[in-house]
Design an enzyme around this catalytic site. Sequence first.
Site, PDB file in Angstrom:
ATOM      1  N   LYS A  94      16.505 -23.196  21.465  1.00 14.52           N
ATOM      2  CA  LYS A  94      15.731 -23.387  20.240  1.00 14.52           C
ATOM      3  C   LYS A  94      15.882 -24.842  19.851  1.00 14.52           C
ATOM      4  CE  LYS A  94      14.774 -21.723  15.575  1.00 14.52           C
ATOM      5  NZ  LYS A  94      13.330 -21.585  15.650  1.00 14.52           N
ATOM      6  N   LYS A 114      10.616 -27.666   5.538  1.00 15.51           N
ATOM      7  CA  LYS A 114      11.915 -27.930   6.173  1.00 15.51           C
ATOM      8  C   LYS A 114      12.433 -29.283   5.699  1.00 15.51           C
ATOM      9  CE  LYS A 114      10.871 -25.222  10.341  1.00 15.51           C
ATOM     10  NZ  LYS A 114      11.879 -24.213  10.639  1.00 15.51           N
ATOM     11  N   ASP A 128      -1.167 -20.270  17.089  1.00 17.92           N
ATOM     12  CA  ASP A 128       0.017 -19.865  16.319  1.00 17.92           C
ATOM     13  C   ASP A 128       0.879 -21.072  15.933  1.00 17.92           C
ATOM     14  OD1 ASP A 128       1.808 -17.822  15.260  1.00 17.92           O
ATOM     15  OD2 ASP A 128       3.151 -18.293  16.920  1.00 17.92           O
ATOM     16  N   ASP A 138      -3.799  -0.402  -3.342  1.00 16.84           N
ATOM     17  CA  ASP A 138      -4.672  -0.691  -2.216  1.00 16.84           C
ATOM     18  C   ASP A 138      -5.366  -2.013  -2.568  1.00 16.84           C
ATOM     19  OD1 ASP A 138      -6.767  -0.944  -0.479  1.00 16.84           O
ATOM     20  OD2 ASP A 138      -7.341   1.180  -0.540  1.00 16.84           O
ATOM     21  N   PHE A 139      -5.105  -3.053  -1.798  1.00 15.73           N
ATOM     22  CA  PHE A 139      -5.601  -4.384  -2.167  1.00 15.73           C
ATOM     23  C   PHE A 139      -7.132  -4.473  -2.149  1.00 15.73           C
ATOM     24  CE2 PHE A 139      -1.403  -5.858  -0.100  1.00 15.73           C
ATOM     25  CZ  PHE A 139      -0.706  -5.495  -1.250  1.00 15.73           C
ATOM     26  N   ARG A 144       0.810  -1.205   0.000  1.00 13.19           N
ATOM     27  CA  ARG A 144       0.000   0.000   0.000  1.00 13.19           C
ATOM     28  C   ARG A 144       0.852   1.267   0.000  1.00 13.19           C
ATOM     29  NH1 ARG A 144      -4.029  -0.267   4.709  1.00 13.19           N
ATOM     30  NH2 ARG A 144      -2.000  -0.458   5.664  1.00 13.19           N
ATOM     31  N   GLU A 201      11.128 -22.458  21.293  1.00 15.86           N
ATOM     32  CA  GLU A 201      11.789 -21.299  20.696  1.00 15.86           C
ATOM     33  C   GLU A 201      12.401 -20.453  21.800  1.00 15.86           C
ATOM     34  OE1 GLU A 201       9.491 -19.391  17.354  1.00 15.86           O
ATOM     35  OE2 GLU A 201       7.854 -20.237  18.507  1.00 15.86           O
ATOM     36  N   HIS A 234       4.998 -23.495   6.823  1.00 15.97           N
ATOM     37  CA  HIS A 234       6.404 -23.532   6.407  1.00 15.97           C
ATOM     38  C   HIS A 234       7.163 -24.727   6.995  1.00 15.97           C
ATOM     39  CE1 HIS A 234       7.278 -21.397  10.191  1.00 15.97           C
ATOM     40  NE2 HIS A 234       8.535 -21.751  10.028  1.00 15.97           N
ATOM     41  N   HIS A 282       1.729 -26.151  12.788  1.00 15.36           N
ATOM     42  CA  HIS A 282       3.013 -26.849  12.720  1.00 15.36           C
ATOM     43  C   HIS A 282       3.033 -28.163  13.514  1.00 15.36           C
ATOM     44  CE1 HIS A 282       4.045 -23.103  10.963  1.00 15.36           C
ATOM     45  NE2 HIS A 282       4.367 -22.465  12.055  1.00 15.36           N
TER      46      HIS A 282
HETATM   47  C1  BG6 Z   1       5.535 -19.092  12.774  1.00 16.66           C
HETATM   48  C2  BG6 Z   1       4.917 -18.511  14.006  1.00 16.66           C
HETATM   49  O1  BG6 Z   1       4.559 -19.768  12.015  1.00 16.66           O
HETATM   50  O2  BG6 Z   1       6.553 -20.011  13.111  1.00 16.66           O
HETATM   51  C3  BG6 Z   1       5.974 -17.839  14.861  1.00 16.66           C
HETATM   52  O3  BG6 Z   1       3.907 -17.564  13.672  1.00 16.66           O
HETATM   53  C4  BG6 Z   1       7.117 -18.794  15.125  1.00 16.66           C
HETATM   54  O4  BG6 Z   1       5.418 -17.384  16.085  1.00 16.66           O
HETATM   55  C5  BG6 Z   1       7.625 -19.426  13.837  1.00 16.66           C
HETATM   56  O5  BG6 Z   1       8.148 -18.076  15.773  1.00 16.66           O
HETATM   57  C6  BG6 Z   1       8.647 -20.523  14.117  1.00 16.66           C
HETATM   58  O6  BG6 Z   1       9.243 -20.930  12.932  1.00 16.66           O
HETATM   59  P1  BG6 Z   1      10.707 -21.580  12.913  1.00 16.66           P
HETATM   60  O7  BG6 Z   1      10.903 -21.962  11.479  1.00 16.66           O
HETATM   61  O8  BG6 Z   1      11.653 -20.521  13.389  1.00 16.66           O
HETATM   62  O9  BG6 Z   1      10.665 -22.750  13.841  1.00 16.66           O
END
Ligand code: BG6
Length: 488
Positions: free
Chosen positions: A341, A178, A231, A91-92, A48, A212, A174, A236
């Site tokens: 982590k 991995k 989240d 502007d979407f 935007r 994390e 995502h 995940h």
């Molecule tokens: C995201 C979450 O989908 O994944 C984040 O919204 C989180 O809160 C992240 O930190 C973690 O991803 P990764 O690849 O760092 O384990």
Amino acid sequence: PGITVEPITFALFGALGDLALRKLFPALYQLDRAGLLHADTQILALSRESGEPATHKARIEQALRTRVPKGELDEQALSRFSARLQYLAMDFRRADDYMALRDCVPAEQPLIAYFATPAAVYGDICRFLATAGLAEQARVVLEKPIGHDLASSRVINDAVAEHFPESRIYRIDHYLGKETVQNLIALRFANSLFETQWDQHHISHVEITVAETVGIEGRWGYFDQAGQLRDMVQNHLLQLLCLIAMDPPSNLTADSIRDEKVKVLKALAPITAESLHQRVVRGQYAAGNVAGVSVPGYLDEENSNAESSTETFVALRADICNWRWSGVPFYLRTGKRMAQKLSQIVIHFKEPPFYIFAPEQRALISNRLIIRLQPDEGISLQVMTKEQGLDKGMHLRSGPLQLNFSETYKSTRIPDAYERLLLEVMQGNQNLFVRRDEIEHAWQWCDQLIEGWNRLGAELKLYPAGSWGPVASIALITRDGRAWYGDL
Ligand code: BG6
């Protein structure tokens, strides 16, 4: 490198947002550097923000210089990337703005429309892509979170489905991009050794930890509405659980794999209000120390509201009601600001049916398969052997058979999940994306849990930043006579 990718137009909606600058542009750059983008592929950065396009382009290039590791910044690749990059302010939510977009997209090229915007806008983007006559040639990529619960995810999915068939919708999780997560499929279905042992006859329980050290990284507005269950668990962790628990697909096509994952989600026992306190722990981090650095508690984060009772940690016991997994608990836990982590899956095998060794060694005997997703990606199988030495008799010890990916494949860099996923979209392959029914079953399961919290009052346990979570999460597993593997 054996992969042919056709020329495409890649349109990134939300191009100046955190995800785009941190992950998506670096991933596109890496694909370009690896020679995986066609010479005629163009990248449209859409946002935007008005003003000089050159200023915004410079911001994206600066993000690349900050995010891409030094050794991988190659001036020639950067200038090639920059030459394909074009910034367009729009502007979407305004149909007219899509006409300028249309003028940038060659009619004969596939268009990949990547939505890195709040999901509330997805419906409008789809509608206006269609009005502009761009829908036929487009694949759409949807970032999470798709909705807040089952009902809201249905509204969004319906709005997208009005203009796009499921075969051209790519829902991102995502974690599926991995390398080690994809390796779960290879590990399970290319090794008969494991598959014959992969059930309630041989496995006692499974742990999935995604810990994390980061906090919420300036995302209070989003995170406080969502919480760790929505989240991380809804997507995940449940995806990891599905890949561990699913039956063998009959082939590697997207739908065969996704059919099997859906069966697992459907077989998850609901966590009802009655079992809630026994089976789920909700936590929130207080101030503490992560890797030697003092950090504030959740309620003192930037832009916070000191009243919030949103969870930043969840531990729970999930049970899968089917023939293969009956009686095998899956313990899941995930949290922000934890000690380390660490994402890992631990499969605990049952003890041998009969002991021929000295009884005091009994506690030692246990095979475990440890699948480390990050950091130090690798697989380790704990096996029992005899201690060496004339004076040792038949003393047992547990030792690892180890495969450390970064050491074994030293010369190959491990690509970021987004590189893999973007490449798959460009190739039109949906294997690593989430089908609508998967998202909906996952929401359904989480919704009943949240409903229990709402009904009974969701108890919140504090844990110091830099720890392994609330003490109650240890009790959750010790109650069943077990312990989280490897906590320091
Ligand atoms: C995201 C979450 O989908 O994944 C984040 O919204 C989180 O809160 C992240 O930190 C973690 O991803 P990764 O690849 O760092 O384990």
